[in-house]
Design a protein around this motif. Structure first.
Motif, PDB file in Angstrom:
ATOM      1  N   ALA A  73       0.831  -1.209   0.000  1.00  0.00           N
ATOM      2  CA  ALA A  73       0.000   0.000   0.000  1.00  0.00           C
ATOM      3  C   ALA A  73       0.866   1.261   0.000  1.00  0.00           C
ATOM      4  CB  ALA A  73      -0.937  -0.007   1.208  1.00  0.00           C
ATOM      5  N   LYS A  74       1.953   1.239   0.769  1.00  0.00           N
ATOM      6  CA  LYS A  74       2.862   2.381   0.791  1.00  0.00           C
ATOM      7  C   LYS A  74       3.514   2.590  -0.576  1.00  0.00           C
ATOM      8  CE  LYS A  74       2.536   4.005   4.919  1.00  0.00           C
ATOM      9  NZ  LYS A  74       2.122   5.375   5.161  1.00  0.00           N
ATOM     10  N   MET A  75       3.896   1.489  -1.228  1.00  0.00           N
ATOM     11  CA  MET A  75       4.511   1.596  -2.557  1.00  0.00           C
ATOM     12  C   MET A  75       3.512   2.151  -3.562  1.00  0.00           C
ATOM     13  SD  MET A  75       7.012   1.481  -4.565  1.00  0.00           S
ATOM     14  CE  MET A  75       8.334   0.624  -3.770  1.00  0.00           C
ATOM     15  N   GLU A  76       2.263   1.686  -3.503  1.00  0.00           N
ATOM     16  CA  GLU A  76       1.248   2.194  -4.420  1.00  0.00           C
ATOM     17  C   GLU A  76       1.004   3.691  -4.200  1.00  0.00           C
ATOM     18  OE1 GLU A  76      -2.090  -0.380  -3.758  1.00  0.00           O
ATOM     19  OE2 GLU A  76      -1.155  -2.052  -4.832  1.00  0.00           O
ATOM     20  N   ALA A  77       0.954   4.104  -2.930  1.00  0.00           N
ATOM     21  CA  ALA A  77       0.757   5.525  -2.625  1.00  0.00           C
ATOM     22  C   ALA A  77       1.952   6.343  -3.105  1.00  0.00           C
ATOM     23  CB  ALA A  77       0.543   5.718  -1.129  1.00  0.00           C
ATOM     24  N   PHE A  78       3.160   5.803  -2.917  1.00  0.00           N
ATOM     25  CA  PHE A  78       4.371   6.487  -3.372  1.00  0.00           C
ATOM     26  C   PHE A  78       4.363   6.648  -4.888  1.00  0.00           C
ATOM     27  CE2 PHE A  78       8.536   5.734  -5.328  1.00  0.00           C
ATOM     28  CZ  PHE A  78       9.177   6.907  -4.955  1.00  0.00           C
ATOM     29  N   GLU A  79       4.047   5.565  -5.597  1.00  0.00           N
ATOM     30  CA  GLU A  79       4.038   5.619  -7.061  1.00  0.00           C
ATOM     31  C   GLU A  79       2.990   6.597  -7.574  1.00  0.00           C
ATOM     32  OE1 GLU A  79       3.547   1.481  -7.974  1.00  0.00           O
ATOM     33  OE2 GLU A  79       5.717   1.134  -8.043  1.00  0.00           O
ATOM     34  N   LEU A  80       1.811   6.626  -6.932  1.00  0.00           N
ATOM     35  CA  LEU A  80       0.762   7.560  -7.333  1.00  0.00           C
ATOM     36  C   LEU A  80       1.229   9.004  -7.143  1.00  0.00           C
ATOM     37  CD1 LEU A  80      -2.152   8.078  -8.258  1.00  0.00           C
ATOM     38  CD2 LEU A  80      -2.804   8.001  -5.837  1.00  0.00           C
ATOM     39  N   LYS A  81       1.806   9.278  -5.972  1.00  0.00           N
ATOM     40  CA  LYS A  81       2.288  10.647  -5.709  1.00  0.00           C
ATOM     41  C   LYS A  81       3.414  11.019  -6.666  1.00  0.00           C
ATOM     42  CE  LYS A  81       3.797  13.728  -2.150  1.00  0.00           C
ATOM     43  NZ  LYS A  81       3.181  14.293  -1.001  1.00  0.00           N
ATOM     44  N   ARG A  82       4.330  10.079  -6.929  1.00  0.00           N
ATOM     45  CA  ARG A  82       5.427  10.343  -7.857  1.00  0.00           C
ATOM     46  C   ARG A  82       4.885  10.667  -9.243  1.00  0.00           C
ATOM     47  NH1 ARG A  82       8.294   5.162  -9.341  1.00  0.00           N
ATOM     48  NH2 ARG A  82       6.378   5.055 -10.536  1.00  0.00           N
ATOM     49  N   ASP A  83       3.911   9.880  -9.727  1.00  0.00           N
ATOM     50  CA  ASP A  83       3.352  10.115 -11.059  1.00  0.00           C
ATOM     51  C   ASP A  83       2.608  11.443 -11.121  1.00  0.00           C
ATOM     52  OD1 ASP A  83       4.457   7.704 -11.776  1.00  0.00           O
ATOM     53  OD2 ASP A  83       2.570   6.582 -11.667  1.00  0.00           O
ATOM     54  N   GLU A  84       1.868  11.769 -10.060  1.00  0.00           N
ATOM     55  CA  GLU A  84       1.178  13.059 -10.021  1.00  0.00           C
ATOM     56  C   GLU A  84       2.178  14.213 -10.038  1.00  0.00           C
ATOM     57  OE1 GLU A  84      -1.167  12.819  -6.481  1.00  0.00           O
ATOM     58  OE2 GLU A  84      -2.869  11.901  -7.508  1.00  0.00           O
ATOM     59  N   GLN A  87       3.511  14.644 -13.548  1.00  0.00           N
ATOM     60  CA  GLN A  87       2.535  15.297 -14.416  1.00  0.00           C
ATOM     61  C   GLN A  87       2.466  16.793 -14.110  1.00  0.00           C
ATOM     62  OE1 GLN A  87      -1.068  13.111 -13.759  1.00  0.00           O
ATOM     63  NE2 GLN A  87      -0.423  11.366 -14.989  1.00  0.00           N
ATOM     64  N   LEU A  88       2.488  17.140 -12.831  1.00  0.00           N
ATOM     65  CA  LEU A  88       2.473  18.548 -12.448  1.00  0.00           C
ATOM     66  C   LEU A  88       3.713  19.261 -12.984  1.00  0.00           C
ATOM     67  CD1 LEU A  88       1.362  20.966 -10.856  1.00  0.00           C
ATOM     68  CD2 LEU A  88       2.592  20.077  -8.855  1.00  0.00           C
ATOM     69  N   ALA A  89       4.854  18.606 -12.878  1.00  0.00           N
ATOM     70  CA  ALA A  89       6.097  19.208 -13.380  1.00  0.00           C
ATOM     71  C   ALA A  89       6.005  19.484 -14.881  1.00  0.00           C
ATOM     72  CB  ALA A  89       7.282  18.293 -13.071  1.00  0.00           C
ATOM     73  N   GLU A  90       5.428  18.563 -15.623  1.00  0.00           N
ATOM     74  CA  GLU A  90       5.282  18.761 -17.070  1.00  0.00           C
ATOM     75  C   GLU A  90       4.367  19.948 -17.375  1.00  0.00           C
ATOM     76  OE1 GLU A  90       3.916  15.025 -18.592  1.00  0.00           O
ATOM     77  OE2 GLU A  90       5.840  14.025 -18.210  1.00  0.00           O
ATOM     78  N   VAL A  91       3.253  20.048 -16.623  1.00  0.00           N
ATOM     79  CA  VAL A  91       2.312  21.144 -16.836  1.00  0.00           C
ATOM     80  C   VAL A  91       2.971  22.478 -16.497  1.00  0.00           C
ATOM     81  CG1 VAL A  91       0.174  22.185 -15.966  1.00  0.00           C
ATOM     82  CG2 VAL A  91       0.237  19.761 -16.525  1.00  0.00           C
ATOM     83  N   LEU A  92       3.655  22.519 -15.367  1.00  0.00           N
ATOM     84  CA  LEU A  92       4.304  23.768 -14.952  1.00  0.00           C
ATOM     85  C   LEU A  92       5.439  24.150 -15.896  1.00  0.00           C
ATOM     86  CD1 LEU A  92       4.396  23.353 -11.063  1.00  0.00           C
ATOM     87  CD2 LEU A  92       2.743  24.624 -12.457  1.00  0.00           C
ATOM     88  N   ALA A  93       6.197  23.160 -16.346  1.00  0.00           N
ATOM     89  CA  ALA A  93       7.293  23.448 -17.274  1.00  0.00           C
ATOM     90  C   ALA A  93       6.755  24.026 -18.577  1.00  0.00           C
ATOM     91  CB  ALA A  93       8.107  22.186 -17.541  1.00  0.00           C
ATOM     92  N   ALA A  94       5.677  23.444 -19.088  1.00  0.00           N
ATOM     93  CA  ALA A  94       5.086  23.959 -20.328  1.00  0.00           C
ATOM     94  C   ALA A  94       4.574  25.386 -20.132  1.00  0.00           C
ATOM     95  CB  ALA A  94       3.950  23.051 -20.786  1.00  0.00           C
ATOM     96  N   GLU A 102      -4.331  26.892 -18.912  1.00  0.00           N
ATOM     97  CA  GLU A 102      -5.553  26.167 -18.565  1.00  0.00           C
ATOM     98  C   GLU A 102      -5.315  25.000 -17.617  1.00  0.00           C
ATOM     99  OE1 GLU A 102      -4.884  26.863 -21.860  1.00  0.00           O
ATOM    100  OE2 GLU A 102      -6.298  28.511 -22.045  1.00  0.00           O
ATOM    101  N   ARG A 103      -4.209  24.306 -17.767  1.00  0.00           N
ATOM    102  CA  ARG A 103      -3.970  23.107 -16.954  1.00  0.00           C
ATOM    103  C   ARG A 103      -3.171  23.394 -15.685  1.00  0.00           C
ATOM    104  NH1 ARG A 103      -1.165  18.868 -20.061  1.00  0.00           N
ATOM    105  NH2 ARG A 103      -1.593  17.647 -18.208  1.00  0.00           N
TER     106      ARG A 103
END
Length: 181
Positions: A73-84, A87-94, A102-103
């Motif tokens: 469960a901790k690994m799944e939560a870590f992976e979810l937060k890492r992926d989020e 994605q945020l980094a990509e949006v902010l970089a763009a 918009e995003r």
């Protein structure tokens, strides 16, 4: 028939080992067996020599679901937060390269606007101001002369205008901790 008891004499080194082992947490009974000393003598020496056990940290209790499921469960939560985060980094970089706003998440808008105002052309800053006019509360982002306020002001304006959204994100039910934010 006579019974003669022999005294068990142990040297100082032996008693030093017994003391160190007891202070490290080993039981008196196991030490009495291992070093062949009387348990009464061990307790007597402990009392007279003021042996003190070092208090170690309490062990972490095992989770109800067991360590394997807990770790999964901790690994799944870590992976979810890492992926989020990625994605945020990509949006902010763009957005910081002049891309669309918009995003950009609400809570990062002030940072992106500040960065764009400092690093991109004035036309981009003017377009940003025009874009944010759709929200009445963003009027506080600019001063009377049309200059973008400091980042802390933008963050405060955003938080005050979107208080209920922040409280919902934080998991605060209505009527509790009303001073936040």
């Amino acid at each position: 028939m006579e019974f003669q008891t022999t005294r068990k004499l142990r040297d100082f080194d032996t008693w030093g080992e017994v003391r160190r082992a007891w202070e490290a947490g080993e039981t008196g009974a196991s030490l009495a067996r291992r070093y062949d000393v009387g348990l009464d003598n061990l307790w007597r020496r402990r009392a007279t020599e003021s042996w003190v056990r070092r208090k170690g940290p309490d062990p972490k209790p095992e989770p109800i679901e067991g360590w394997d499921r807990y770790a999964r469960a901790k690994m799944e939560a870590f992976e979810l937060k890492r992926d989020e985060t990625r994605q945020l980094a990509e949006v902010l970089a763009a957005a910081m390269q002049g891309g669309p706003l918009e995003r950009v998440p609400l809570w990062h808008a002030g940072h992106v606007l500040t960065w764009r105002a400092e690093h991109l052309e004035t036309e981009v800053a003017a377009a940003d101001r025009e874009y944010f006019r759709k929200h009445a509360w963003t009027d506080g982002f600019w001063d009377a002369a049309g200059r973008l306020e400091d980042l802390w002001v933008l963050d405060q304006v955003t938080l005050e205008a979107n208080r209920e959204a922040w409280r919902e994100d934080a998991g605060l039910p209505p009527g509790v901790a009303e001073v936040w934010p």
